[in-house]
Design a protein around this motif. Sequence first.
Motif, PDB file in Angstrom:
ATOM      1  N   GLU A 172     -37.281 -39.716  11.052  1.00 38.32           N
ATOM      2  CA  GLU A 172     -37.008 -38.835  12.187  1.00 38.32           C
ATOM      3  C   GLU A 172     -37.539 -37.426  11.971  1.00 38.32           C
ATOM      4  O   GLU A 172     -37.556 -36.618  12.898  1.00 38.32           O
ATOM      5  CB  GLU A 172     -35.513 -38.838  12.500  1.00 38.32           C
ATOM      6  CG  GLU A 172     -35.067 -40.200  13.022  1.00 38.32           C
ATOM      7  CD  GLU A 172     -33.604 -40.270  13.410  1.00 38.32           C
ATOM      8  OE1 GLU A 172     -32.975 -39.221  13.613  1.00 38.32           O
ATOM      9  OE2 GLU A 172     -33.095 -41.396  13.520  1.00 38.32           O
ATOM     10  N   ASP A 175     -39.389 -47.551  15.385  1.00 33.55           N
ATOM     11  CA  ASP A 175     -38.245 -47.116  16.201  1.00 33.55           C
ATOM     12  C   ASP A 175     -37.646 -45.824  15.662  1.00 33.55           C
ATOM     13  O   ASP A 175     -37.296 -44.926  16.428  1.00 33.55           O
ATOM     14  CB  ASP A 175     -37.172 -48.204  16.238  1.00 33.55           C
ATOM     15  CG  ASP A 175     -37.570 -49.426  17.053  1.00 33.55           C
ATOM     16  OD1 ASP A 175     -38.532 -49.332  17.858  1.00 33.55           O
ATOM     17  OD2 ASP A 175     -36.935 -50.480  16.876  1.00 33.55           O
ATOM     18  N   ALA A 176     -37.537 -45.713  14.350  1.00 33.52           N
ATOM     19  CA  ALA A 176     -36.960 -44.509  13.745  1.00 33.52           C
ATOM     20  C   ALA A 176     -37.853 -43.293  13.974  1.00 33.52           C
ATOM     21  O   ALA A 176     -37.358 -42.195  14.259  1.00 33.52           O
ATOM     22  CB  ALA A 176     -36.739 -44.730  12.241  1.00 33.52           C
ATOM     23  N   ARG A 178     -39.913 -42.872  16.500  1.00 30.57           N
ATOM     24  CA  ARG A 178     -39.766 -42.553  17.933  1.00 30.57           C
ATOM     25  C   ARG A 178     -38.468 -41.779  18.200  1.00 30.57           C
ATOM     26  O   ARG A 178     -38.454 -40.853  19.008  1.00 30.57           O
ATOM     27  CB  ARG A 178     -39.763 -43.832  18.763  1.00 30.57           C
ATOM     28  CG  ARG A 178     -41.112 -44.440  18.951  1.00 30.57           C
ATOM     29  CD  ARG A 178     -41.058 -45.637  19.904  1.00 30.57           C
ATOM     30  NE  ARG A 178     -42.269 -46.405  19.778  1.00 30.57           N
ATOM     31  CZ  ARG A 178     -42.366 -47.585  19.185  1.00 30.57           C
ATOM     32  NH1 ARG A 178     -41.298 -48.191  18.685  1.00 30.57           N
ATOM     33  NH2 ARG A 178     -43.528 -48.199  19.108  1.00 30.57           N
ATOM     34  N   ARG A 179     -37.391 -42.168  17.524  1.00 30.70           N
ATOM     35  CA  ARG A 179     -36.117 -41.450  17.711  1.00 30.70           C
ATOM     36  C   ARG A 179     -36.252 -39.975  17.345  1.00 30.70           C
ATOM     37  O   ARG A 179     -35.571 -39.127  17.903  1.00 30.70           O
ATOM     38  CB  ARG A 179     -35.001 -42.086  16.881  1.00 30.70           C
ATOM     39  CG  ARG A 179     -34.374 -43.300  17.516  1.00 30.70           C
ATOM     40  CD  ARG A 179     -33.070 -43.695  16.847  1.00 30.70           C
ATOM     41  NE  ARG A 179     -33.206 -43.972  15.426  1.00 30.70           N
ATOM     42  CZ  ARG A 179     -33.603 -45.131  14.892  1.00 30.70           C
ATOM     43  NH1 ARG A 179     -33.915 -46.136  15.683  1.00 30.70           N
ATOM     44  NH2 ARG A 179     -33.673 -45.285  13.589  1.00 30.70           N
ATOM     45  N   GLY A 180     -37.140 -39.678  16.413  1.00 35.52           N
ATOM     46  CA  GLY A 180     -37.384 -38.295  16.020  1.00 35.52           C
ATOM     47  C   GLY A 180     -38.257 -37.548  17.015  1.00 35.52           C
ATOM     48  O   GLY A 180     -38.423 -36.335  16.901  1.00 35.52           O
ATOM     49  N   GLY A 181     -38.829 -38.254  17.976  1.00 34.18           N
ATOM     50  CA  GLY A 181     -39.600 -37.604  19.028  1.00 34.18           C
ATOM     51  C   GLY A 181     -41.105 -37.686  18.880  1.00 34.18           C
ATOM     52  O   GLY A 181     -41.837 -37.201  19.746  1.00 34.18           O
ATOM     53  N   THR A 215     -45.513 -42.645  18.940  1.00 32.73           N
ATOM     54  CA  THR A 215     -45.653 -43.691  17.937  1.00 32.73           C
ATOM     55  C   THR A 215     -46.176 -44.969  18.583  1.00 32.73           C
ATOM     56  O   THR A 215     -45.661 -45.396  19.615  1.00 32.73           O
ATOM     57  CB  THR A 215     -44.289 -43.986  17.271  1.00 32.73           C
ATOM     58  OG1 THR A 215     -43.760 -42.767  16.772  1.00 32.73           O
ATOM     59  CG2 THR A 215     -44.418 -44.990  16.150  1.00 32.73           C
TER      60      THR A 215
END
Length: 143
Positions: free
Chosen positions: A78, A105-106, A108-111, A114
């Motif tokens: 993230e 996915d991780a 992408r969660r950080g913005g 990806t």
Amino acid sequence: MSAKDKCSAPEKCAAARQPSAMVAAEDPDLRAVVLVAGIYDLAATYQATLPGIRRSIEREAGISVSALAERSAMYHAENIRAETLILHGRLDDRVPVRQAEMFADAVRRGGAVTLLKLFDCGHNIPLPQRRETLRPLYDRVFS
């Protein structure tokens, strides 16, 4: 600047051997990172992998829970700000494709933007297939 650029003697510099995903998590100035068939969770890989890879993990990271987490990009994903392209083989027998999916996915969660591109091959993704996938990223980043 890459970790290698920051090190005057790359062959003796731990940062130069640091996995690209970890460099990306630590360097907010990177514009893009390409990760190919990577190990993103050392603890999960250590438990399920071949003896030779297990020995490499022991040598590079140690086997304590904290050492494995510290060197596992999954736990730092993230923090990645660079556009991230992850290439992985669906039939990879060294690193399960699920690890690449969870890492994407991780990130992408950080913005970070990806893209996870999966190939119908094992651990070694053929160069012609890689080139085809890399070209659009290179055009965006370097034009």
